[in-house]
Structure formats: structure tokens, C-alpha cells
Design an enzyme around this catalytic site. Structure first.
Site, PDB file in Angstrom:
ATOM      1  N   LEU A  85       5.293   6.442  -1.117  1.00 48.60           N
ATOM      2  CA  LEU A  85       4.903   5.677  -2.300  1.00 48.60           C
ATOM      3  C   LEU A  85       4.179   4.371  -1.942  1.00 48.60           C
ATOM      4  O   LEU A  85       4.687   3.565  -1.172  1.00 48.60           O
ATOM      5  CB  LEU A  85       6.173   5.342  -3.110  1.00 48.60           C
ATOM      6  CG  LEU A  85       5.939   4.553  -4.401  1.00 48.60           C
ATOM      7  CD1 LEU A  85       5.219   5.387  -5.417  1.00 48.60           C
ATOM      8  CD2 LEU A  85       7.270   4.035  -4.934  1.00 48.60           C
ATOM      9  N   ASP A  86       3.036   4.158  -2.565  1.00 45.87           N
ATOM     10  CA  ASP A  86       2.286   2.908  -2.400  1.00 45.87           C
ATOM     11  C   ASP A  86       1.987   2.587  -0.950  1.00 45.87           C
ATOM     12  O   ASP A  86       1.814   1.420  -0.587  1.00 45.87           O
ATOM     13  CB  ASP A  86       3.059   1.732  -3.024  1.00 45.87           C
ATOM     14  CG  ASP A  86       2.950   1.744  -4.540  1.00 45.87           C
ATOM     15  OD1 ASP A  86       2.210   2.581  -5.072  1.00 45.87           O
ATOM     16  OD2 ASP A  86       3.601   0.918  -5.185  1.00 45.87           O
ATOM     17  N   ASP A  87       1.949   3.598  -0.102  1.00 39.75           N
ATOM     18  CA  ASP A  87       1.768   3.286   1.310  1.00 39.75           C
ATOM     19  C   ASP A  87       0.700   4.149   1.961  1.00 39.75           C
ATOM     20  O   ASP A  87       0.676   4.313   3.167  1.00 39.75           O
ATOM     21  CB  ASP A  87       3.116   3.452   2.038  1.00 39.75           C
ATOM     22  CG  ASP A  87       3.124   2.696   3.350  1.00 39.75           C
ATOM     23  OD1 ASP A  87       2.511   1.615   3.401  1.00 39.75           O
ATOM     24  OD2 ASP A  87       3.723   3.192   4.315  1.00 39.75           O
TER      25      ASP A  87
END
Lengths: 293, 293, 293, 293
Positions: B234-236
Site C-alpha cells: 500500500l502506498d509504496d
């Protein structure tokens, strides 16, 4: 890939020529056959068709120094001849010989000397020339010769003559780090090296004295600086780099001057860095800055 | 040279492979022999030696569309086989088919639709999918289908199934324009197109709810946004673009939200633009953005 | 109006208190009756109602130095008592006494010394303390005492003891200019002066060694720095200033380090400037920077 | 404290007068006696002594609307009379009535309409006037009247007459959102409301047609925009806001136009926001922007 690696075996090839098909292939084939590995390649065409083609190639070639003379000749006789190419090979390991000219303000001069001492700039500062003695003490700790050559309108010819005696043949670049005397076209044509200048920039522009005072009175919201190559047209040569900083009504004229100095030294340092890394190609009255565009 | 020219005869070749001497020469020779003129060439190596080599080449070839299948085959059999190259040819004239997923906030969605209508983005927006009906009225004037697919934790599987039925095979890119539902790994593996996401970014990072409230309480001086490819983490995923805006104690939480939205829409639009121009190569967990680096 | 004017008759009054009606009127009436002319006044309330009120007032008062003791007493007994105000009067003409602590890297230290020599910072650098002897030669030309106090984990207590002997009572501010040793809570509680620190900042944050290497591998597009007051929580005190610079895949780790150093010195210099101008009020874990917000 | 809170009881007092001791005290005492709590106060003096003093005060006063007429009279008769103050009270809850004039390009117009719909701007757009019909369809979804008034050199007088009939007395602000017709001094003197204009800005400036083409040929590294109040001197009124974006040789003229449009809409939106928040004081040919300086 970095092109600031000062490896003895890293070479740079800068070239420009009329655009036509096959140049990239010919150049890269030449380098591959010479045993070089292309580390980085940037190119630019001024038009989709029929414009000027420019290219900067960084390559790795074991034994570069010894091979360079031969490559120069062979490239000239083959690829360059076929495509009508202006070119120059340089070695990353050979720093540019740079003279810095300054007057009384220290910010641009010291920033260059300091960055150079840190190893940030691929240059060797061979001398600082100033029309005032004021900065001698600040230059001394850097181990760079400081030469004081008085220069005013009345003695401009003699001053330039003395400067030229020091510079001609000894430098690859002259940096005007807030040098507040006019450079004559005669000097420019004889110095034998490109010159980079820095000046403040405003929106709108201000003509005449005390530009920061004028900027304050006009309420500008940005204060900037422009680094450019020196041409015969004052402050109007090819732009290398520009930047601005935000200001407001809370800033005094003194604040504007301080912030302007910050932008000037940052912009000039970047321009000199890029020049020393052979990133810049001049084309008509503009620059192409490869890898930092 | 611009690479946004949507000329029918402009092609793009993106490739990456283990780095070794001769790749640039082989590729450019191939293109030249095929009758193409190289308009622009960018390359990047992850290491001086032994890393990964990536290249983006823009070329002009009369009759490109007809020639592309043959070129594909021939390049695969010759240069690609020799250098173990992953590659893809695209036509500048064929805009990417893009689906945009949104929830209730309009800033990212509308900025993309508006830029596309102006002709700024080389894309065709084939649908907008939202888990809320709120934005239907705002999408309608752009002439793009708006599909409302409710999605909550409880009905995630059915919602993703419906989304996949619409998306699979129909789109080249999915843009999450502040779509506030979790994307499952299963969806990601089946959607068959890269996904770009946007999220706010702070220094330091804030975990949990009401990040702008936290940023205000922490007195941050910058508010930012990051656009990235979606991966299972996530978000990475690989970062495509980031930017920030200055803020101060004079800004309320509401001001921060407004300024954050400005950065988000700007950053996401740039990421989508660059993706549609085939400028981006993914390598491990990073991106190389050719010509905008 | 500038508040950096180092006029002997320019005073600054910083205060904070629970917010309620009448504070501005009471304070300005007090100053007017004392014969002062308000040159500049900034205020901030943390909430619309019921929060904390803060104010920075710059005033001109002929004979300020002689009058200050009396004003202090009278303000304490009247306005401050009525509104429960924490306050402090300072004289613009009295520069802050500053100690700079550094280790081996010079960029932050030299930028502060150089700006101070130019007259940009209202401070007097009373000493430089370093745990390494390396920077002694660079500090010497500035005429500032350089004190070498070795410090490692094993001798931290003795090192801090020696540092405290030099600092306590002698300085108004301690600047950590890339001082690479841990500051203990004990040191912090005993030093008797605020401390400002600078550290690099990334989006996302990177934990552990070689952050620029990690930033390169992660492909970040921004490199930043944060200046903050030191508290017991490492790198987490009230943020004074932050800034970033754009980077791309074309920058090497070495380039990132260079650009990071540029941001660090700029951000730290601004934080120190604003502190010395009494612009900063700390409130909980944030700062209000008056006139530069 | 935010000053964008549209609370019915939030008032704003803007004033300017010759600088002399006691103004802040007199004004704040007046407000306190009137029962108001000062929420925010910004002031600026053009000189240390003898200049012009300006102040923006935000205050909270229960029952403001009903009280305002009385306050106006009383302030005029007392404080304003004593200090020779020009002043104006406004209510935060009363949005400015704004007319937007546009031609064919949509970026500035739509950004204003969209921000207003989101509630970002304290304004009520009462009409859009255009000399072309092209943008009618884009304005319609926002529910704002679109009035097409053809205007060319030959029919300028009639066109301005029709515009004035619509505008006079009906608007507090006229925004020229890329309105490509000349505004005559006669129009300016009769319209009865301040006008804000936006134009592109370059370093250096370019005179004449196709400025982005000129900027490309000149190789500028920055493209900018300036928002200013309209005066009789074309493009030379008091600057409200400016910003720039970096460009390089890799950007085509089309890219420059796109990036220029981005800066224009951002800069114009900020200028309009600040005007509607009563943040801006005009002084000679400059602006003071309180709280955003």
C-alpha cells in the site's frame, strides 16, 4: 549514470551537426568499435526535421588517455566527415582550468571556491582576478592565487591587456562572479575561452541603478538571477540557468539583496558545474543543458 | 524535440536489458536500416558496469502503422535476441485508453478530464468508475461514461468483479484519482493494466486519520503529494512524481486541504501525462522518467 | 518595516497567553504610553476562541536600553498580570550569543559563519565546538574560537560535561550544524539555551544508515531538510523550517548528497536567522514564525 | 486564525493613514470597547518613520451585521478623524460579487469557477462576459450567466458601453481571465470596481507576438505569470502575485504554453482569493498582501 565520475577512463564526446538519419547509429557504432562502452547518451534536435542535431555521449574506455589522439583523428576522418559534425572529445579526469573574476562582493566567488574545495566542481581554479584588493584575505585560505588588477573606465585598455596576459592559453573558462566592470568586445574576442556571467533578474526588468530598491518600490513577489554565456550584447548571451525566490512586502531592501545574493550564488554554481561537466551546448542564442533539462 | 507530437508516423521504442557494450549502436543501426529517423533518444544505466540498461527512443518512420508488425518481429529475432532485451514499440498517434476511478472529491478527476479535453494528455478516457454517485453531474459535460459501482468492505469482492468486467482488456491504464477504497492484490493481478495512485505526503509522515489536522498540529512547513504505481504494498509502489507547497501557521486546516488538493492534482496530472507519453520505465521499486528527469 | 534593523532604540516584545478580548489594545496602549512607536506587530491565535494568543511587536523607543528594566517591571505588574502573559523584551541591537557544534562536514557551519561575517545574521558566534579537529583550519579565518572536544559513546558523559562548562551562561542559542553525536536529555536540561538541529528529510522517510543511498534506490523525486528545535524526542522537536529540491534518476548518490547539503545549509541558515530576529514562538510541538509565515 | 471563516459575526477592518504613534492602540481599543475580539491583526509601515501605515484586522463581534453601520459612523468620527485614516469595514459572510471576463481560452476561467464551486473562494460569480461564444458550454454547468458581447477595435465603444451597463453597481470585482481585448482608460474609470488581470511573464521579457515561441528560441529556463490590478498603464499595475515553473530544451513550444497556462491559473486564483479575503492593500504602485507575504 553520473557523469561527474572523475575516472581516468571516462570520456565525453560532444557534437552537433545538421540533422539527418543515421547519426546516432554511426557515432555509437564508432565508439563500440573503438572498444568504448556508452555510459550515457543525450541528444536533442532543434526541429523534427532539418534542424540541428546535438549529442553528448559519456563512454568508458580502458586506456582512454593514450587512445584519445587516435580516436580524434579517426572520428574526424570518418563519421565527422560523413555527417559534417563539429565535435570535441574530453576526459572527465581532466578538470577545466578556470579563472574567476570578482570585484568587492564575495558571495559568488566564495561559493565557487568552497564547492571546489569540497570536490563538487570538476575544475581547477587557476587564479582569481579582481579590480579591488578587498577579497584577497578571503581567497587566501583556499590556496588560489589572487591577482589585483585595478580597472576603471580610464584604464580599461591597460587593465584588459594585463588580464589577457594572465588568461590567454591558461584557462578553459572565465567566470564573472559579480565582476562589476564592462567586458569589451575586444577582450571577449581575444580571451580564447568561454565566459559565464551572473546577473539579477526581475519580473518586470528594472533598468538603471539600485535595482533592489526599484524592485521593492514595485512590490515584486519574486527575485531572481540568470547565468549566461557572455556575448557582445550585454547581459543577453545564451541563458544557462535561472532561478527565483519568493519575497513579500515584509522583506526590506536589505532582505532582498541578501535573498538575491543567495539565488545568484546558487544559479552561478550550477551553471559552472554544468559547464565543467561538458553538459552545455550553445545553439544560436540558447543553450541545451544535457541531463539537467 | 517534442515527443508529444501525435503524428501518425512517430514511433516510440522502450527497452531494458542487462547493460553491456554495443546496445545503443545495435538499436540505432536497426532503426536506421528500417528507414527511421531518430528524433529523440534517452538512456539510463543503473550502474557504471553490470547494471540494467534502459532506453527510450522516439523515431519518425513514414508508414509506421503498416510497418510496425514487421519491425516488432524483426527486432525480437535480431537485436532483442542478441542483447536479451525486453522491449515495446508504441505509436504516438494511438492514445492510451484510460479508466479513472474516483470517490467523492473532484479535484484530481476533473483536472484530468479538463486537461484531456484541452488536448494536453495523449489519452482517451474510456470510463469513470466511482463508488459514489456524487460526481456524475460533473463528469457528464466531458462526454465520458460514468459508472457507479458501490464498494464497501462487505461487498468488495462483488464490486471488484464488476470493475474487472469493465476494465479487463479495455484499458491501458487505470488512474486512481482519490479512489478511497482498498485495491486488493487479487484485483491488481487481474486488471491487466498498470495503475497509478496519488496520495498526500508530509514531512514527517502522519499515520491514521485526519492527516491535515495532524500536519497543522505538528506545524509542518511543507505539504506534498506523491504519485506512484500501485503494487501490493500500500502506498509504496514506484514513485513517479512528487511535489510540495509551502505552508505556515497562518494557514488553517481548511487551507492545508485546499493547497494539498492543488498539489495532488498537479502531481497526478504530470504522472499520467508522462505515462501516456511512454516516458516511464519501472525498475525494481523506482521509476526512470525519460526527458523529464 | 524591517525588523532586522539593529538600531539601538529598536525593541522587540514577544508574548503569549490565554486568548481573550482586549490583549492587543492593552499591549499597544502600554507601549504608546511608554513613548514607543509600534513599527511592526504580528499576532496569532491557535483557535478562534479559547486558544493561545501570541504576539510579536517591534517598537521604536528613544533611550530603549536605559528604559528597558523599568518597562519590564511595569509590564509585568500591569498588563502581564491582568492577562496572565508570558513575555520577554529584547533589544534588536544586542545580537544573540551563539555556539555552533559540528563534526566533520563543513557546509552548515561555514554557511553560518560566512553569513554572519556578511552581517546577515543578528548573532555573535562565541565558539565552535567539534568532536573532531578537521574543521579547525576552516573556522580560523573567521576569528571564532574552535574548541575540539572528543566525544564518543564511551566518553559521552565527560564530553558533555566539558561542553556544558563552556556553554552554560555564555550562550543564548546552540546550533547543531551536522553535529553527529547524540545529545542526552541531561545535556538538554542543563545547557540553559535553546538548541536548533538540522537533518535531511525524505518522502517517504528512510530509517537507518546511508539515507541518500536508500533515497536513490527508492527513486525519490525530492530531497529535503528540516530544521527544528531539539527536544528529548530525537529529530522530532518543533519544526522551524523545511525545504526540498527536485532530483531525478540522472542524479547519482553523490549528486543527492551535494544537493541535500545545499538544502540543509539553506534551511538551517533561515532557522537561525529567524531565531536571532526573535521571530519564532514555540507552542506545544509546533512553531509560529512571525513575518515569514 | 483563518480569515476565510465565513461566520456571520466575523468582520474585517482595512485601513491606511500617515504613520504616527498610537494608531494600533487607538484602533484596538475602539474594537475592544465595541465588544469585538480581535482574531487577527496584520500591519505594515512603508518606512521606519513618516511613511504610510496600513492595517488589516479580523475581529469577532456577535451581532456584527446590525452593529456595522453604527461602528462605521463612530469610527469615522473618532479614531479615523484623529489619525486621518482611510478605512473600510467588511463582513466575511458577504462574498464579493465578481464578474469574470474571458475570450477563448478556458484555463483561468474554469479554474475560478471550479474553485468557487468547491467553496474555496469567498465570491459569488454574477456573470461571465466574453467577446466570443466559444466558452458558453463550459460555463453553463456552473450555473453562472454567460453573456456574449462581441468586441473588436471597431466596435470597442459600443462593446464597453454594453459591458458597463451590466457591470456598474453590480460587481465588487472584475477579473480578466485571459480577456484578450484592450481595456480603455474610460472603461476603467467608469466600471466602479477594481479589476485584476493575469499575464505571462518571462525573464527576459518578450515584446510582440508569440511570446512562448520567443521564449523557446531564447532558451529561457523559467516561464512565469503575474497577476496585477489594472491601471491605465498596460500590464503595469500593482503586482498581486507571481510564480514561475522550470522549463528546459526538452519542452516544445506546446509544452511551454501548457505549463504557462498552469502557472497563470494558479497565480490568478491566488490573487482573486486574496482579494476576496480583503488581504490586499494597494499603496502607490505596489500591493501589500497581509498574511500571505
Amino acid at each position: 549514470m553520473s557523469t561527474t565520475v572523475t575516472d581516468a577512463d571516462i570520456g565525453r564526446l560532444l557534437l552537433h551537426c545538421p540533422d539527418r538519419p543515421g547519426i546516432v547509429a554511426a557515432v555509437s557504432t564508432f565508439l563500440t568499435r573503438a572498444g568504448a562502452n556508452i555510459v550515457s547518451l543525450d541528444q536533442h534536435s532543434t526541429e523534427a526535421e532539418g534542424g540541428t542535431f546535438m549529442q553528448r555521449t559519456i563512454f568508458h574506455l580502458p586506456g582512454l588517455s593514450a587512445a584519445l589522439d587516435g580516436m580524434n583523428r579517426e572520428f574526424a576522418d570518418t563519421v565527422a566527415a560523413e555527417f559534417d559534425i563539429d565535435f570535441r572529445f574530453t576526459e572527465a579526469a581532466k578538470p577545466k582550468r578556470v579563472a574567476i573574476m570578482a570585484s568587492k562582493t564575495d558571495h559568488c566567488l566564495l561559493d565557487l571556491l568552497w564547492r571546489n574545495r569540497r570536490g563538487e566542481l570538476d575544475m581547477s581554479v587557476v587564479m582569481v582576478i579582481s579590480n579591488h584588493p578587498d577579497l584577497a584575505d578571503q581567497v587566501r585560505p583556499f590556496g588560489v592565487p589572487f591577482v589585483h588588477i585595478p580597472a576603471t573606465r580610464d584604464i580599461r585598455e591597460q587593465a584588459e591587456q594585463r588580464q589577457l596576459e594572465l588568461l590567454r592559453g591558461n584557462v578553459d573558462l572565465v567566470v564573472l562572479a559579480r565582476y562589476m566592470q564592462i567586458i569589451t568586445p575586444s577582450f571577449l574576442s581575444r580571451v580564447g575561452a568561454p565566459m559565464i556571467n551572473i546577473h539579477h533578474s526581475f519580473l518586470p526588468a528594472f533598468i538603471g541603478a539600485a535595482p533592489y530598491r526599484q524592485a521593492k518600490d514595485r512590490g515584486v513577489k519574486l527575485v531572481g538571477a540568470t547565468a549566461h554565456y557572455v556575448t557582445e550584447v550585454l547581459d543577453d548571451g545564451p541563458i544557462i540557468e535561472q532561478d527565483v525566490v519568493r519575497v513579500s512586502h515584509t522583506h526590506t531592501v536589505r532582505d532582498l539583496v541578501r535573498l538575491g545574493a543567495d539565488v545568484e550564488r546558487a544559479v552561478l554554481s550550477r551553471a559552472v558545474l554544468w559547464h565543467c561537466e561538458d553538459r552545455i551546448v550553445r545553439h544560436e542564442n540558447q543553450t541545451i543543458v544535457f541531463g539537467r533539462g
